[in-house]
Design a protein around this motif. Sequence first.
Motif, PDB file in Angstrom:
ATOM      1  N   ALA A  21       0.842  -1.198   0.000  1.00 55.87           N
ATOM      2  CA  ALA A  21       0.000   0.000   0.000  1.00 55.87           C
ATOM      3  C   ALA A  21       0.875   1.245   0.000  1.00 55.87           C
ATOM      4  CB  ALA A  21      -0.914   0.003   1.225  1.00 55.87           C
ATOM      5  N   LYS A  22       0.324   2.306  -0.530  1.00 53.65           N
ATOM      6  CA  LYS A  22       1.020   3.586  -0.549  1.00 53.65           C
ATOM      7  C   LYS A  22       0.502   4.451   0.585  1.00 53.65           C
ATOM      8  CE  LYS A  22       1.622   3.388  -5.506  1.00 53.65           C
ATOM      9  NZ  LYS A  22       1.208   3.905  -6.797  1.00 53.65           N
ATOM     10  N   LYS A  23       1.278   5.449   0.971  1.00 48.61           N
ATOM     11  CA  LYS A  23       0.882   6.373   2.023  1.00 48.61           C
ATOM     12  C   LYS A  23      -0.466   7.005   1.674  1.00 48.61           C
ATOM     13  CE  LYS A  23       2.398  10.414   4.559  1.00 48.61           C
ATOM     14  NZ  LYS A  23       3.415  11.437   4.712  1.00 48.61           N
ATOM     15  N   ASN A  24      -1.350   7.051   2.641  1.00 49.96           N
ATOM     16  CA  ASN A  24      -2.690   7.635   2.524  1.00 49.96           C
ATOM     17  C   ASN A  24      -3.634   6.832   1.631  1.00 49.96           C
ATOM     18  OD1 ASN A  24      -2.046   9.770   4.259  1.00 49.96           O
ATOM     19  ND2 ASN A  24      -1.217  10.970   2.569  1.00 49.96           N
ATOM     20  N   GLN A  25      -3.245   5.634   1.232  1.00 51.17           N
ATOM     21  CA  GLN A  25      -4.146   4.787   0.444  1.00 51.17           C
ATOM     22  C   GLN A  25      -5.230   4.260   1.368  1.00 51.17           C
ATOM     23  OE1 GLN A  25      -2.123   1.715  -1.706  1.00 51.17           O
ATOM     24  NE2 GLN A  25      -3.978   0.973  -2.673  1.00 51.17           N
ATOM     25  N   LYS A  26      -6.480   4.328   0.914  1.00 49.29           N
ATOM     26  CA  LYS A  26      -7.606   3.882   1.725  1.00 49.29           C
ATOM     27  C   LYS A  26      -7.617   2.363   1.848  1.00 49.29           C
ATOM     28  CE  LYS A  26     -10.793   7.668   0.953  1.00 49.29           C
ATOM     29  NZ  LYS A  26     -12.167   8.022   0.575  1.00 49.29           N
ATOM     30  N   LEU A  27      -8.081   1.879   2.997  1.00 48.41           N
ATOM     31  CA  LEU A  27      -8.196   0.451   3.266  1.00 48.41           C
ATOM     32  C   LEU A  27      -9.614   0.141   3.702  1.00 48.41           C
ATOM     33  CD1 LEU A  27      -5.046  -0.007   5.524  1.00 48.41           C
ATOM     34  CD2 LEU A  27      -5.191  -0.439   3.088  1.00 48.41           C
ATOM     35  N   VAL A  28     -10.042  -1.072   3.451  1.00 47.02           N
ATOM     36  CA  VAL A  28     -11.296  -1.582   3.993  1.00 47.02           C
ATOM     37  C   VAL A  28     -10.901  -2.694   4.949  1.00 47.02           C
ATOM     38  CG1 VAL A  28     -13.462  -2.751   3.493  1.00 47.02           C
ATOM     39  CG2 VAL A  28     -12.589  -1.022   1.908  1.00 47.02           C
ATOM     40  N   ILE A  29     -11.253  -2.560   6.210  1.00 47.30           N
ATOM     41  CA  ILE A  29     -10.887  -3.545   7.213  1.00 47.30           C
ATOM     42  C   ILE A  29     -12.141  -4.272   7.668  1.00 47.30           C
ATOM     43  CG2 ILE A  29      -9.886  -3.893   9.504  1.00 47.30           C
ATOM     44  CD1 ILE A  29      -8.211  -1.342   8.938  1.00 47.30           C
ATOM     45  N   THR A  30     -12.120  -5.583   7.557  1.00 44.75           N
ATOM     46  CA  THR A  30     -13.246  -6.414   7.982  1.00 44.75           C
ATOM     47  C   THR A  30     -12.815  -7.200   9.211  1.00 44.75           C
ATOM     48  OG1 THR A  30     -13.941  -6.652   5.686  1.00 44.75           O
ATOM     49  CG2 THR A  30     -14.831  -8.244   7.265  1.00 44.75           C
ATOM     50  N   ILE A  31     -13.580  -7.112  10.268  1.00 48.00           N
ATOM     51  CA  ILE A  31     -13.267  -7.835  11.489  1.00 48.00           C
ATOM     52  C   ILE A  31     -14.076  -9.123  11.507  1.00 48.00           C
ATOM     53  CG2 ILE A  31     -13.305  -7.766  14.004  1.00 48.00           C
ATOM     54  CD1 ILE A  31     -12.987  -4.710  13.751  1.00 48.00           C
ATOM     55  N   LEU A  32     -13.376 -10.252  11.600  1.00 46.32           N
ATOM     56  CA  LEU A  32     -14.011 -11.565  11.587  1.00 46.32           C
ATOM     57  C   LEU A  32     -14.305 -12.034  13.014  1.00 46.32           C
ATOM     58  CD1 LEU A  32     -11.640 -13.254   8.988  1.00 46.32           C
ATOM     59  CD2 LEU A  32     -13.840 -12.148   8.559  1.00 46.32           C
ATOM     60  N   ASP A  33     -15.150 -13.019  13.131  1.00 42.33           N
ATOM     61  CA  ASP A  33     -15.464 -13.619  14.427  1.00 42.33           C
ATOM     62  C   ASP A  33     -14.533 -14.795  14.712  1.00 42.33           C
ATOM     63  OD1 ASP A  33     -17.541 -11.871  15.008  1.00 42.33           O
ATOM     64  OD2 ASP A  33     -18.996 -13.087  13.914  1.00 42.33           O
ATOM     65  N   GLU A  34     -13.336 -14.767  14.171  1.00 47.68           N
ATOM     66  CA  GLU A  34     -12.352 -15.816  14.363  1.00 47.68           C
ATOM     67  C   GLU A  34     -11.165 -15.228  15.111  1.00 47.68           C
ATOM     68  OE1 GLU A  34     -11.291 -17.309  10.510  1.00 47.68           O
ATOM     69  OE2 GLU A  34     -13.381 -17.469   9.902  1.00 47.68           O
ATOM     70  N   PHE A  35     -10.470 -16.067  15.877  1.00 44.03           N
ATOM     71  CA  PHE A  35      -9.344 -15.601  16.669  1.00 44.03           C
ATOM     72  C   PHE A  35      -8.120 -16.464  16.414  1.00 44.03           C
ATOM     73  CE2 PHE A  35     -13.133 -14.226  18.781  1.00 44.03           C
ATOM     74  CZ  PHE A  35     -12.835 -12.951  19.211  1.00 44.03           C
ATOM     75  N   ILE A  36      -6.949 -15.872  16.553  1.00 45.13           N
ATOM     76  CA  ILE A  36      -5.692 -16.602  16.499  1.00 45.13           C
ATOM     77  C   ILE A  36      -5.398 -17.021  17.932  1.00 45.13           C
ATOM     78  CG2 ILE A  36      -3.206 -16.403  16.129  1.00 45.13           C
ATOM     79  CD1 ILE A  36      -3.777 -14.384  13.954  1.00 45.13           C
ATOM     80  N   GLU A  37      -5.132 -18.304  18.125  1.00 47.84           N
ATOM     81  CA  GLU A  37      -4.821 -18.783  19.470  1.00 47.84           C
ATOM     82  C   GLU A  37      -3.449 -18.267  19.870  1.00 47.84           C
ATOM     83  OE1 GLU A  37      -4.174 -22.993  21.728  1.00 47.84           O
ATOM     84  OE2 GLU A  37      -5.626 -22.902  20.104  1.00 47.84           O
ATOM     85  N   GLU A  38      -3.390 -17.591  21.001  1.00 45.79           N
ATOM     86  CA  GLU A  38      -2.139 -16.986  21.451  1.00 45.79           C
ATOM     87  C   GLU A  38      -1.512 -17.839  22.543  1.00 45.79           C
ATOM     88  OE1 GLU A  38      -0.575 -12.791  23.324  1.00 45.79           O
ATOM     89  OE2 GLU A  38      -2.504 -12.857  22.322  1.00 45.79           O
ATOM     90  N   THR A  39      -0.465 -18.572  22.160  1.00 46.33           N
ATOM     91  CA  THR A  39       0.298 -19.373  23.101  1.00 46.33           C
ATOM     92  C   THR A  39       1.761 -19.004  22.919  1.00 46.33           C
ATOM     93  OG1 THR A  39       0.608 -21.183  21.549  1.00 46.33           O
ATOM     94  CG2 THR A  39      -1.342 -21.301  22.962  1.00 46.33           C
ATOM     95  N   PRO A  40       2.605 -19.269  23.896  1.00 44.87           N
ATOM     96  CA  PRO A  40       4.031 -18.918  23.743  1.00 44.87           C
ATOM     97  C   PRO A  40       4.672 -19.550  22.513  1.00 44.87           C
ATOM     98  CG  PRO A  40       3.569 -19.511  26.011  1.00 44.87           C
ATOM     99  CD  PRO A  40       2.308 -19.795  25.211  1.00 44.87           C
ATOM    100  N   GLU A  41       4.210 -20.741  22.098  1.00 48.12           N
ATOM    101  CA  GLU A  41       4.831 -21.412  20.958  1.00 48.12           C
ATOM    102  C   GLU A  41       4.474 -20.756  19.625  1.00 48.12           C
ATOM    103  OE1 GLU A  41       2.548 -23.628  22.902  1.00 48.12           O
ATOM    104  OE2 GLU A  41       4.148 -23.529  24.377  1.00 48.12           O
TER     105      GLU A  41
END
Length: 78
Positions: A21-41
């Motif tokens: 992306a270039k500076k000031n380029q517009k983005l569309v952000i979609t938030i999903l109902d999925e999560f990344i499991e956060e573990t130390p590994e």
Amino acid sequence: MLALQGYYDGNSVQTLEKIQAKKNQKLVITILDEFIEETPENKIHSARGSLAEYANPELLKEEDSAWEKAVVEKYENA
């Protein structure tokens, strides 16, 4: 249009791949109902953040001239 995968780390949005992306380029952000499991590994870090734990503050002053010293040493020993 380009689709990228990423996640929100609690402070900012992190992409899982390089973004073209270039500076000031517009983005569309979609938030999903999925999560990344956060573990130390499998906790995802940027290279910059993960390497910071190995930094030696005493060597920072030598960092500016390291390349010059390496070249001199290489050709002195040749």
